[in-house]
Design a protein around this motif. Structure first.
Motif, PDB file in Angstrom:
ATOM      1  N   ALA A 146     -37.934  90.683  -9.833  1.00 19.97           N
ATOM      2  CA  ALA A 146     -37.386  91.834 -10.560  1.00 19.97           C
ATOM      3  C   ALA A 146     -36.058  92.301 -10.001  1.00 19.97           C
ATOM      4  O   ALA A 146     -35.215  92.807 -10.730  1.00 19.97           O
ATOM      5  CB  ALA A 146     -38.392  92.980 -10.519  1.00 19.97           C
ATOM      6  N   ALA A 147     -35.881  92.145  -8.698  1.00 17.14           N
ATOM      7  CA  ALA A 147     -34.658  92.665  -8.070  1.00 17.14           C
ATOM      8  C   ALA A 147     -33.935  91.563  -7.300  1.00 17.14           C
ATOM      9  O   ALA A 147     -33.387  91.798  -6.226  1.00 17.14           O
ATOM     10  CB  ALA A 147     -35.020  93.819  -7.134  1.00 17.14           C
ATOM     11  N   ALA A 148     -33.946  90.366  -7.849  1.00 20.42           N
ATOM     12  CA  ALA A 148     -33.317  89.239  -7.164  1.00 20.42           C
ATOM     13  C   ALA A 148     -31.811  89.443  -7.025  1.00 20.42           C
ATOM     14  O   ALA A 148     -31.153  89.873  -7.975  1.00 20.42           O
ATOM     15  CB  ALA A 148     -33.590  87.950  -7.922  1.00 20.42           C
ATOM     16  N   PRO A 149     -31.270  89.162  -5.848  1.00 22.25           N
ATOM     17  CA  PRO A 149     -29.814  89.246  -5.678  1.00 22.25           C
ATOM     18  C   PRO A 149     -29.121  88.237  -6.592  1.00 22.25           C
ATOM     19  O   PRO A 149     -29.729  87.249  -7.013  1.00 22.25           O
ATOM     20  CB  PRO A 149     -29.609  88.875  -4.198  1.00 22.25           C
ATOM     21  CG  PRO A 149     -30.943  89.053  -3.558  1.00 22.25           C
ATOM     22  CD  PRO A 149     -31.950  88.745  -4.614  1.00 22.25           C
ATOM     23  N   PRO A 150     -27.847  88.444  -6.912  1.00 19.40           N
ATOM     24  CA  PRO A 150     -27.116  87.459  -7.718  1.00 19.40           C
ATOM     25  C   PRO A 150     -26.986  86.145  -6.954  1.00 19.40           C
ATOM     26  O   PRO A 150     -27.067  86.120  -5.721  1.00 19.40           O
ATOM     27  CB  PRO A 150     -25.755  88.129  -7.941  1.00 19.40           C
ATOM     28  CG  PRO A 150     -25.630  89.125  -6.839  1.00 19.40           C
ATOM     29  CD  PRO A 150     -27.009  89.602  -6.546  1.00 19.40           C
ATOM     30  N   PRO A 151     -26.804  85.029  -7.675  1.00 16.86           N
ATOM     31  CA  PRO A 151     -26.688  83.721  -7.009  1.00 16.86           C
ATOM     32  C   PRO A 151     -25.665  83.694  -5.883  1.00 16.86           C
ATOM     33  O   PRO A 151     -25.881  83.044  -4.851  1.00 16.86           O
ATOM     34  CB  PRO A 151     -26.289  82.786  -8.157  1.00 16.86           C
ATOM     35  CG  PRO A 151     -26.869  83.431  -9.369  1.00 16.86           C
ATOM     36  CD  PRO A 151     -26.736  84.913  -9.138  1.00 16.86           C
ATOM     37  N   ALA A 152     -24.555  84.398  -6.046  1.00 12.73           N
ATOM     38  CA  ALA A 152     -23.524  84.405  -5.009  1.00 12.73           C
ATOM     39  C   ALA A 152     -24.049  85.000  -3.709  1.00 12.73           C
ATOM     40  O   ALA A 152     -23.675  84.548  -2.613  1.00 12.73           O
ATOM     41  CB  ALA A 152     -22.299  85.186  -5.489  1.00 12.73           C
ATOM     42  N   GLU A 153     -24.927  85.988  -3.812  1.00 14.88           N
ATOM     43  CA  GLU A 153     -25.487  86.600  -2.609  1.00 14.88           C
ATOM     44  C   GLU A 153     -26.473  85.656  -1.936  1.00 14.88           C
ATOM     45  O   GLU A 153     -26.511  85.553  -0.704  1.00 14.88           O
ATOM     46  CB  GLU A 153     -26.167  87.928  -2.964  1.00 14.88           C
ATOM     47  CG  GLU A 153     -26.826  88.640  -1.783  1.00 14.88           C
ATOM     48  CD  GLU A 153     -25.845  89.062  -0.692  1.00 14.88           C
ATOM     49  OE1 GLU A 153     -26.319  89.511   0.373  1.00 14.88           O
ATOM     50  OE2 GLU A 153     -24.618  88.938  -0.900  1.00 14.88           O
ATOM     51  N   PHE A 154     -27.262  84.937  -2.733  1.00  8.13           N
ATOM     52  CA  PHE A 154     -28.155  83.923  -2.155  1.00  8.13           C
ATOM     53  C   PHE A 154     -27.334  82.889  -1.391  1.00  8.13           C
ATOM     54  O   PHE A 154     -27.687  82.493  -0.273  1.00  8.13           O
ATOM     55  CB  PHE A 154     -28.965  83.226  -3.259  1.00  8.13           C
ATOM     56  CG  PHE A 154     -30.237  83.933  -3.631  1.00  8.13           C
ATOM     57  CD1 PHE A 154     -31.303  84.004  -2.740  1.00  8.13           C
ATOM     58  CD2 PHE A 154     -30.379  84.508  -4.880  1.00  8.13           C
ATOM     59  CE1 PHE A 154     -32.482  84.641  -3.087  1.00  8.13           C
ATOM     60  CE2 PHE A 154     -31.554  85.147  -5.232  1.00  8.13           C
ATOM     61  CZ  PHE A 154     -32.614  85.215  -4.335  1.00  8.13           C
ATOM     62  N   ARG A 155     -26.230  82.442  -1.990  1.00 11.35           N
ATOM     63  CA  ARG A 155     -25.397  81.435  -1.334  1.00 11.35           C
ATOM     64  C   ARG A 155     -24.774  81.990  -0.062  1.00 11.35           C
ATOM     65  O   ARG A 155     -24.672  81.276   0.952  1.00 11.35           O
ATOM     66  CB  ARG A 155     -24.319  80.938  -2.303  1.00 11.35           C
ATOM     67  CG  ARG A 155     -24.857  80.097  -3.455  1.00 11.35           C
ATOM     68  CD  ARG A 155     -23.741  79.382  -4.197  1.00 11.35           C
ATOM     69  NE  ARG A 155     -22.871  80.320  -4.892  1.00 11.35           N
ATOM     70  CZ  ARG A 155     -23.063  80.731  -6.141  1.00 11.35           C
ATOM     71  NH1 ARG A 155     -24.106  80.305  -6.833  1.00 11.35           N
ATOM     72  NH2 ARG A 155     -22.215  81.565  -6.718  1.00 11.35           N
ATOM     73  N   ARG A 156     -24.348  83.245  -0.103  1.00  9.80           N
ATOM     74  CA  ARG A 156     -23.747  83.852   1.087  1.00  9.80           C
ATOM     75  C   ARG A 156     -24.758  83.937   2.228  1.00  9.80           C
ATOM     76  O   ARG A 156     -24.449  83.579   3.373  1.00  9.80           O
ATOM     77  CB  ARG A 156     -23.226  85.252   0.760  1.00  9.80           C
ATOM     78  CG  ARG A 156     -22.451  85.903   1.912  1.00  9.80           C
ATOM     79  CD  ARG A 156     -22.212  87.374   1.669  1.00  9.80           C
ATOM     80  NE  ARG A 156     -23.453  88.155   1.740  1.00  9.80           N
ATOM     81  CZ  ARG A 156     -24.048  88.499   2.885  1.00  9.80           C
ATOM     82  NH1 ARG A 156     -23.547  88.117   4.053  1.00  9.80           N
ATOM     83  NH2 ARG A 156     -25.158  89.206   2.868  1.00  9.80           N
ATOM     84  N   LEU A 157     -25.956  84.387   1.916  1.00 10.05           N
ATOM     85  CA  LEU A 157     -26.987  84.502   2.945  1.00 10.05           C
ATOM     86  C   LEU A 157     -27.353  83.122   3.501  1.00 10.05           C
ATOM     87  O   LEU A 157     -27.532  82.962   4.718  1.00 10.05           O
ATOM     88  CB  LEU A 157     -28.228  85.180   2.365  1.00 10.05           C
ATOM     89  CG  LEU A 157     -28.118  86.676   2.091  1.00 10.05           C
ATOM     90  CD1 LEU A 157     -29.318  87.164   1.300  1.00 10.05           C
ATOM     91  CD2 LEU A 157     -27.997  87.444   3.404  1.00 10.05           C
TER      92      LEU A 157
END
Length: 258
Positions: A27-38
Motif C-alpha cells: 500500500a505504501a511502497a516507495p517509488p522504484p527510484a527509491e528502491f534502487r537508491r536503497l
C-alpha cells in the motif's frame, strides 16, 4: 460469495494462507527510484565490508536483482523448482567482471533486499482480526507462500505487519525448494500440521498458484478477488475482504479438533 462448495468427508481443521495481496499488500511502497537508491546504498556498504572490489555497486545490485527475478519467472513458467538464487547472482556478477562467490552472492541479495514495512507492505485492516478469530474458533493456521527470501527476515516482516499470530506452520518456497502450484509446497505445510488435504482450506489471490494448486490436492480454496491469472479455475469461495472468510461455511463454526 460462494461459487461452489464441494462437500468433503473430513471436517476442516486448518486454514492455509498465501501472504502477498492476500494478507498484506504494498500500500505504501516507495517509488522504484527509491528502491534502487536503497539497494545501491546497501550494495556499497556490503561490498566495502566484505572487501570486494566493484566499480559500480548500483549496477551490480540491479544486475543481480534482475537475474534473480528472471530466474523466478522462468521457474514459475516451467519446472516450479525454486532456483538457486545465490548461484544466479554470482553468474550475473561475473558477467560484470565482479567475483562474488555464491555464499557472498546470497548474502549480497539479502543485503540489498528492501522488505516488509520498509518496502511498503501493510496488512489489510481485517487480516489480523480474522486470523485471531479463526484461531479462537480452533482452526490451525499456516502460511504457504512463494518467496525468494525466508528465514527470520520473513518472519520478522510478518511480525512488523502485525501478522504474528503464532503460525502453526510456515512453508516458504525458497525453504522448501518448490514454487506454488507445485504440490510439494502445500504438502510441506500439511505434513507439518499432520493433516490430510481434505482437512485444510487454502486462501490466496492467485487462481493459478493458490486455487488450482490446492484443489489439485483435494483442498477447498478461497480466492481473494484479483486480476485473474488462469482460465477455467473455479474457486470454492470468492471474497473481497479477508473478514468474509468467517462466514464461509467450512470456517463459520468451531473447528473439529482431534
Amino acid at each position: 460469495m460462494a461459487h461452489s462448495d464441494t462437500s468433503r468427508s473430513l471436517p476442516v481443521r486448518a486454514v492455509l494462507f498465501d501472504v502477498g495481496d492476500t494478507l498484506w499488500h504494498a500500500a505504501a511502497a516507495p517509488p522504484p527510484a527509491e528502491f534502487r537508491r536503497l539497494a545501491a546504498e546497501r550494495a556499497r556498504a556490503f561490498l566495502a565490508d566484505a572487501g570486494i572490489e566493484c566499480p559500480d555497486p548500483a549496477a551490480l545490485a540491479r544486475a543481480c536483482w534482475d537475474a534473480m527475478e528472471d530466474a523466478m519467472r522462468r521457474a514459475r513458467a516451467t519446472t516450479l523448482i525454486e532456483p538457486d538464487y545465490a548461484a544466479v547472482a554470482a553468474r550475473a556478477a561475473a558477467e560484470l567482471g565482479v567475483r562474488l562467490p555464491p555464499k557472498a552472492a546470497g548474502q549480497f541479495l539479502e543485503a540489498i533486499y528492501v522488505s516488509g514495512v520498509e518496502g511498503g507492505k501493510t496488512a489489510y485492516p481485517d487480516a489480523r482480526p480474522t486470523l485471531l478469530a479463526l484461531r479462537q474458533r480452533g482452526f490451525r493456521l499456516a502460511v504457504v507462500t512463494n518467496r525468494a527470501f525466508g528465514g527470520d527476515r520473513f518472519r520478522d516482516d510478518l511480525a512488523a505487519a502485525g501478522l504474528d499470530v503464532g503460525w502453526d506452520a510456515v512453508a516458504v518456497s525458497v525453504e522448501v525448494g518448490y514454487l506454488k502450484p507445485h504440490p510439494a509446497l502445500f504438502r510441506a505445510a500439511l505434513d507439518a500440521l499432520a493433516i490430510e488435504p481434505a482437512e485444510a482450506v487454502m486462501v490466496g489471490n492467485s487462481l493459478a498458484e493458490d486455487i488450482a494448486g490446492a484443489q489439485a490436492l483435494g483442498m477447498r480454496a478461497a480466492w481473494k478477488r484479483s486480476r485473474p491469472d488462469a482460465e477455467g479455475v473455479i474457486p470454492d469461495f470468492t471474497f473481497e475482504t479477508v473478514s468474509e472468510l468467517l462466514a464461509w461455511s467450512p470456517l463459520a463454526g468451531v473447528a473439529h479438533v482431534q
